[in-house]
Write an enzyme that holds these catalytic residues in place. Sequence first.
Site, mmCIF file in Angstrom:
data_model
loop_
_atom_site.group_PDB
_atom_site.id
_atom_site.type_symbol
_atom_site.label_atom_id
_atom_site.label_comp_id
_atom_site.label_asym_id
_atom_site.label_seq_id
_atom_site.Cartn_x
_atom_site.Cartn_y
_atom_site.Cartn_z
ATOM 1 N N GLU A 289 -8.614 60.470 122.719
ATOM 2 C CA GLU A 289 -8.737 60.177 124.148
ATOM 3 C C GLU A 289 -7.379 60.056 124.851
ATOM 4 O O GLU A 289 -7.036 58.965 125.368
ATOM 5 C CB GLU A 289 -9.565 58.901 124.351
ATOM 6 C CG GLU A 289 -10.952 58.966 123.758
ATOM 7 C CD GLU A 289 -11.859 57.796 124.185
ATOM 8 O OE1 GLU A 289 -11.360 56.856 124.813
ATOM 9 O OE2 GLU A 289 -13.063 57.850 123.911
ATOM 10 N N GLU B 107 -17.344 59.820 118.416
ATOM 11 C CA GLU B 107 -17.722 58.462 118.812
ATOM 12 C C GLU B 107 -18.952 58.515 119.700
ATOM 13 O O GLU B 107 -19.027 59.330 120.628
ATOM 14 C CB GLU B 107 -16.612 57.750 119.614
ATOM 15 C CG GLU B 107 -15.408 57.369 118.809
ATOM 16 C CD GLU B 107 -14.344 56.647 119.635
ATOM 17 O OE1 GLU B 107 -14.692 55.995 120.643
ATOM 18 O OE2 GLU B 107 -13.166 56.763 119.259
HETATM 19 C C1 FCB Z 1 -13.372 54.503 123.084
HETATM 20 C C2 FCB Z 1 -12.237 54.271 122.111
HETATM 21 C C3 FCB Z 1 -12.605 53.405 120.947
HETATM 22 C C4 FCB Z 1 -13.530 52.273 121.345
HETATM 23 C C5 FCB Z 1 -14.680 52.769 122.180
HETATM 24 C C6 FCB Z 1 -15.657 51.700 122.576
HETATM 25 O O1 FCB Z 1 -12.855 54.847 124.342
HETATM 26 O O2 FCB Z 1 -11.765 55.496 121.619
HETATM 27 O O3 FCB Z 1 -11.431 52.967 120.324
HETATM 28 O O4 FCB Z 1 -12.821 51.270 121.955
HETATM 29 O O5 FCB Z 1 -14.188 53.401 123.321
#
Ligand code: FCB
Length: 449
Positions: A166, A354
């Site tokens: 990110e 994620e």
């Molecule tokens: C994302 C991050 C991760 C975590 C999630 C909830 O943006 O990459 O580290 O904090 O959010």
Amino acid sequence: MISKQFPEGFLWGASTAAYQVEGAWNEDGKGESVWDHFTHTPGRIAHGDTGDIACDHYHRYKEDVALMKSLGLQGYRFSVAWTRVLPQGTGMVNSSGLDFYDRLVDELGQAGIRTNVTLNHWDLPQALQERGGWTNRDSAEWFANYARVVFDRLGDRVALWATHNEPVVISLVGYGSGVFAPGLADQSQAYQAAHHLNLAHGKAVQVFRQGGYKGQIGIVLDLHNLIPASDSLDDRLAWQRTIEGSQGIFFQPIFQGEYPSYLMDWLGPVAPKVQDGDLDVIHQPLDFLGMNYYFTSEVGYSAGGGLLKSEQRQKTLPSMGYTEVGWGFHPSGLRNVLLRVKDTVGNLPIYITENGCAVQDVPDKDGYVEDRERVNYLRQHLIELHKAIQQGVNVRGYFIWSLMDNFEWASGFGPRFGIVRVDYDTQRRIPKLSARWYMDMIAQNAVVE
Ligand code: FCB
């Protein structure tokens, strides 16, 4: 009940990041990172929490790998702390820092769990921040050099590598809004940092190719589902600026070799300085795209909406409300983004690196959490993911955020994203209902609708 089967070989895993779980912030020669520095600065983090100890994963990694194995996880995504490997960011290599990752990778290998390693999950060495951090053009070289050191040690055993996690959060939240480390609020530095992150990515991929290491390399981008708030021209343009400013600014140079032109014009003097040849370095062929998806938001014009004159409103399913961090529940957004991404990346493998939610976990007297809301969240997203695959998107794996509750950046230990509960007083790990549910799902390689 309809069982939706995933393709054979689909990789099921869970994610964490170094600063959020490791602790041991100053042990065995580790240097200070921008997140160590930031959390030690009063007033930056909710309740004054820090990642000094976090989940103590640094010391408990064996137990954690055994836990992953018992849950049937097939993949583990974690990040390397740059400051364990190069305490000052460049120069002296701290071999005991590398030894930790060496042991972790071996432990995972013995457990039959595939490794998915992110080089930069936000914890830049503080020594480099003092030289301007990502706003310094040299950061691209610093990063490529760090990447080489890690590839040299682990490059014979890692399945999937990602350069950054990110990068928009590092640049725009870290240097633009100041909410995350390093805590600066300067738009032009933020966009310059974004460009250098792109450059650093490209250089690290070049190092990887030249070194002939095993495994595959990509990047992890947060690609949320942004939609225009209305059909009005003002809203549509605000949406375009926002999607280009948060996604296109990385996605386009990396996959198409150009910056989004409307955004660059809009930014004018604040736009990053790009030198001849930079885009060729950035635009390297990748083996996969890692994609984080959490939410859908409507984007509309707002006169008070900062540089981009836009504002975002979370969309949620009326029956579901909002998660603990204010994000909505919008499972179909995952499929929409995947279909949109496919238009550009075609058949390139995609991993969902994620996806998950923080909900209000209420432990019983034994610490067990019956997190039905999280199970529902995950199930609904996987149903949409399955549909996307049926519609031809080449998704090869899915990693839940997160394996366990951990340090959630500026929000501290408040929000809990884990499928395993962590009792921070005792460091006991207690699998939640969602962990049991995920285990069954993995065993069947199918989600039940
Ligand atoms: C994302 C991050 C991760 C975590 C999630 C909830 O943006 O990459 O580290 O904090 O959010």
